[in-house]
Design an enzyme around this catalytic site. Structure first.
Site, PDB file in Angstrom:
ATOM      1  N   ARG A 180      28.301  43.388  40.433  1.00 46.71           N
ATOM      2  CA  ARG A 180      28.602  41.961  40.593  1.00 46.71           C
ATOM      3  C   ARG A 180      27.584  41.233  41.469  1.00 46.71           C
ATOM      4  NH1 ARG A 180      34.030  40.091  40.609  1.00 46.71           N
ATOM      5  NH2 ARG A 180      34.658  42.219  41.117  1.00 46.71           N
ATOM      6  N   ARG A 202      38.737  36.440  33.775  1.00 45.36           N
ATOM      7  CA  ARG A 202      39.030  36.802  35.171  1.00 45.36           C
ATOM      8  C   ARG A 202      40.110  35.923  35.819  1.00 45.36           C
ATOM      9  NH1 ARG A 202      36.048  36.877  38.994  1.00 45.36           N
ATOM     10  NH2 ARG A 202      36.750  38.827  39.899  1.00 45.36           N
ATOM     11  N   CYS A 210      45.215  29.136  22.580  1.00 45.51           N
ATOM     12  CA  CYS A 210      46.621  28.766  22.417  1.00 45.51           C
ATOM     13  C   CYS A 210      47.483  29.453  23.463  1.00 45.51           C
ATOM     14  CB  CYS A 210      47.087  29.114  21.013  1.00 45.51           C
ATOM     15  SG  CYS A 210      46.202  28.146  19.818  1.00 45.51           S
ATOM     16  N   GLU A 211      47.197  29.178  24.711  1.00 45.11           N
ATOM     17  CA  GLU A 211      47.956  29.754  25.831  1.00 45.11           C
ATOM     18  C   GLU A 211      47.900  28.751  26.959  1.00 45.11           C
ATOM     19  OE1 GLU A 211      48.316  33.453  27.019  1.00 45.11           O
ATOM     20  OE2 GLU A 211      47.618  34.402  25.178  1.00 45.11           O
TER      21      GLU A 211
HETATM   22  N1  LLP Z   1      30.753  51.910  40.657  1.00 44.85           N
HETATM   23  C1  LLP Z   1      31.940  52.219  40.118  1.00 44.85           C
HETATM   24  C2  LLP Z   1      32.340  53.622  40.009  1.00 44.85           C
HETATM   25  C3  LLP Z   1      32.795  51.205  39.660  1.00 44.85           C
HETATM   26  O1  LLP Z   1      33.967  51.529  39.140  1.00 44.85           O
HETATM   27  C4  LLP Z   1      32.384  49.857  39.778  1.00 44.85           C
HETATM   28  C5  LLP Z   1      33.239  48.778  39.300  1.00 44.85           C
HETATM   29  C6  LLP Z   1      31.133  49.574  40.329  1.00 44.85           C
HETATM   30  C7  LLP Z   1      30.336  50.632  40.769  1.00 44.85           C
HETATM   31  C8  LLP Z   1      30.588  48.192  40.462  1.00 44.85           C
HETATM   32  O2  LLP Z   1      31.336  47.393  41.288  1.00 44.85           O
HETATM   33  P1  LLP Z   1      30.811  45.927  41.673  1.00 44.85           P
HETATM   34  O3  LLP Z   1      29.607  46.089  42.561  1.00 44.85           O
HETATM   35  O4  LLP Z   1      30.444  45.225  40.406  1.00 44.85           O
HETATM   36  O5  LLP Z   1      31.959  45.300  42.366  1.00 44.85           O
HETATM   37  N2  LLP Z   1      36.629  43.605  36.250  1.00 44.85           N
HETATM   38  C9  LLP Z   1      36.868  43.479  37.673  1.00 44.85           C
HETATM   39  C10 LLP Z   1      36.016  44.435  38.459  1.00 44.85           C
HETATM   40  C11 LLP Z   1      36.185  45.848  38.022  1.00 44.85           C
HETATM   41  C12 LLP Z   1      35.273  46.753  38.777  1.00 44.85           C
HETATM   42  C13 LLP Z   1      35.213  48.064  38.112  1.00 44.85           C
HETATM   43  N3  LLP Z   1      34.362  48.981  38.746  1.00 44.85           N
HETATM   44  C14 LLP Z   1      36.572  42.048  38.085  1.00 44.85           C
HETATM   45  O6  LLP Z   1      36.144  41.273  37.254  1.00 44.85           O
HETATM   46  O7  LLP Z   1      36.768  41.683  39.247  1.00 44.85           O
END
Ligand code: LLP
Length: 499
Positions: free
Chosen positions: A336, A392, A423-424
């Site tokens: 992210r 999100r 449609c929500e």
């Molecule tokens: N490493 C592992 C093992 C992970 O499971 C994740 C994210 C990352 C790294 C990367 O994390 P980041 O730096 O992007 O926070 N869909 C959710 C977030 C799910 C994160 C899943 N794992 C959202 O949109 O907030």
């Protein structure tokens, strides 16, 4: 008799959440939310790397993900440099694996490699993208709590640098598959240190109640009372087809403070020291996962990578000294924080509707109609996308911000809710934002911070075509993922029986 009064919209709306400030100037960009090369140009229009959004609309249509390649690359490099610097004296630098799950296509994978980062994947599909981009196998990691045999085989075919094993059963399966191929799998073990961080806080619990990883708590079902993590280390070293590189943890996502990372690092270092003392096993690598937070609204204050890196390095340095062990090679997996702020979504405004809402009570509910009911306007601004390109807000109650992009406006601020075309009624893109009162159909809105987990989570709900992604660099544009067409939408439909 009830009398209904209206309230001057130039004041902050009582319907707005407490955190949402009335901006002094609606045309000003709050820079932490935007890519470094986005600005309002002299005509008042939003522009990225000098390219006005009207040109992007003409060329690519809306909705559109607009990604600054320059910004992506510089954030990727900033992570690598900050962690390399902070850990230089501890372990000679850090391997930064970009978490592809946040956003991945072959162009982005190639930028990651150019900037000296590696790539973390979590499925056979993501490995396929890495292969298409020509990423070298040793620079890849494969995650997943339920990897298929095909995915494990694919990883071994590609000679990935590490398979991050999530369970004892998977360890056994990887060992068998590698042995059947007369090969050796390079493996990290994903441990759950009992630290779970979310947004501003973290909690430490004795046991992680979630699907990922090997528990470090010593109350596993093992007869000798070993934790699943310890059992896995002992088992891994007994397989000739497994090369155990080290351990891994990921404590959550959208985290602002370094404390949770530091606590997890300390726990894993304790574990490495214990394994060394008990089994004389020296594990050379430690991965501390991703999770670094970004600004979605003006009240979010992410820490610069250098600050987090230094805080984490301080803990690793002192903990290794205390335990008298050699520091392992550190790796991290940010997603992210690299791609999120590099991108905004460009939408066209369609239907507008203003509703009048009773004053909220202290509890946040609408007041019962009394004798002098004061109502306040909330304007619904519909855009040509929605929950299919940004799930999100629906999934996580995530807050975003938005700005009028096609022109500057001196009109008064009006509390608005940006909604999609699905449609929500829950199809909300930005729950609360002040937009100029004169926003009209045909205007363009931009929502910043949509690089991570938006396109990646997009869907075809209501048969909407998923938007394309255009990358901007050095004043020119390149479509890195084309938007879907109606043909794309129909091409898996097998037709009626007599077609
Ligand atoms: N490493 C592992 C093992 C992970 O499971 C994740 C994210 C990352 C790294 C990367 O994390 P980041 O730096 O992007 O926070 N869909 C959710 C977030 C799910 C994160 C899943 N794992 C959202 O949109 O907030």
């Amino acid at each position: 008799m009830n009398t209904t009064k209206t309230v001057n919209t130039h004041q902050a709306s009582p319907l707005a959440p407490e955190w949402l400030q009335l901006p002094a100037d609606l045309n000003v960009l709050h820079s932490p939310m935007w890519a470094g090369d986005v600005e309002r140009n002299d005509d008042g229009e939003l522009a990225i790397n000098g390219i006005p959004v009207s040109r992007l609309r003409e060329e690519f249509g809306t909705p559109l993900f607009v990604m600054s390649e320059t910004d992506f690359r510089s954030r990727a490099r900033a992570f690598k440099d900050a962690f390399d610097d902070a850990f230089a004296d501890i372990c000679g630098g850090v391997d930064v694996y970009y978490a592809g799950k946040s956003f991945l296509c072959s162009a982005v994978a190639s930028w990651v490699a150019d900037e000296g980062l590696r790539l973390d994947t979590c499925s056979g599909g993501e490995l396929a993208v890495a292969a298409k981009a020509g990423i070298e196998g040793p620079h890849l990691g494969l995650h997943g709590n339920n990897k298929s045999d095909a995915e494990i085989n694919r990883a071994l075919d590609m000679k990935v640098g590490r398979i991050v094993v999530d369970s004892l059963a998977e360890l056994e399966r990887v060992a068998k598959i590698a042995s059947d191929r007369s090969g050796v799998a390079k493996v990290m073990l994903r441990l759950t240190p009992g630290v779970h961080a979310h947004t501003h806080e973290f909690i430490a619990t004795a046991h992680e109640d979630q699907k990922f990883g090997l528990s470090m708590a010593g109350d596993s079902t093992d007869e000798a009372g070993l934790s699943a993590a310890e059992e896995a280390v002992a088992a891994a070293t007994s397989y000739a087809s497994i090369e155990l590189l080290g351990v891994h943890c990921h404590i959550g996502s959208q985290i602002f403070e370094a404390d949770g990372f530091a606590l997890a690092a300390a726990k894993l270092l304790d574990f490495l020291a214990a394994m060394q003392a008990k089994y004389s096993i020296v594990l050379p690598e430690l991965d501390l996962g991703g999770g670094y937070g970004i600004a979605y609204t003006p009240v979010d204050s992410p820490r610069p990578p250098a600050e987090i890196a230094q805080a984490m390095a301080a803990v690793v340095r002192s903990k290794c000294a205390e335990l008298n062990i050699q520091a392992p090679r550190i790796s991290i997996e940010p997603g992210r924080a690299i791609v999120g702020p590099s991108t905004f979504t460009l939408y066209e405004v369609g239907t507008l509707k203003t509703v009048r809402v009773d004053s909220p009570t202290v509890s946040g509910d609408s007041a019962d109609s009394g004798t002098a009911n004061v109502t306040h306007p909330r304007r619904y601004v519909s855009v040509d996308g929605g929950m299919s390109d940004n799930a999100r807000p629906v999934l996580y109650d995530a807050d975003y911000s938005a700005i009028l992009a096609s022109r500057a406006s001196a009109a008064a601020p009006q509390l608005s809710r940006v909604v999609g075309k699905h449609c929500e009624s829950g199809d909300i893109v930005v729950r609360d934002v002040y937009l100029p009162e004169d926003v009209a159909a045909g205007d363009l809105l931009a929502v910043p911070g949509t690089g991570a987990y938006c396109w990646a989570l997009s869907s075809n709900y209501n048969y909407l075509a998923r938007p394309g992604v255009v990358a901007v660099r050095d004043g020119s544009t390149r479509l890195i993922v084309r938007g879907e067409t109606e043909e794309d939408l129909l091409n898996r439909d097998m037709g009626v029986a007599n077609d």
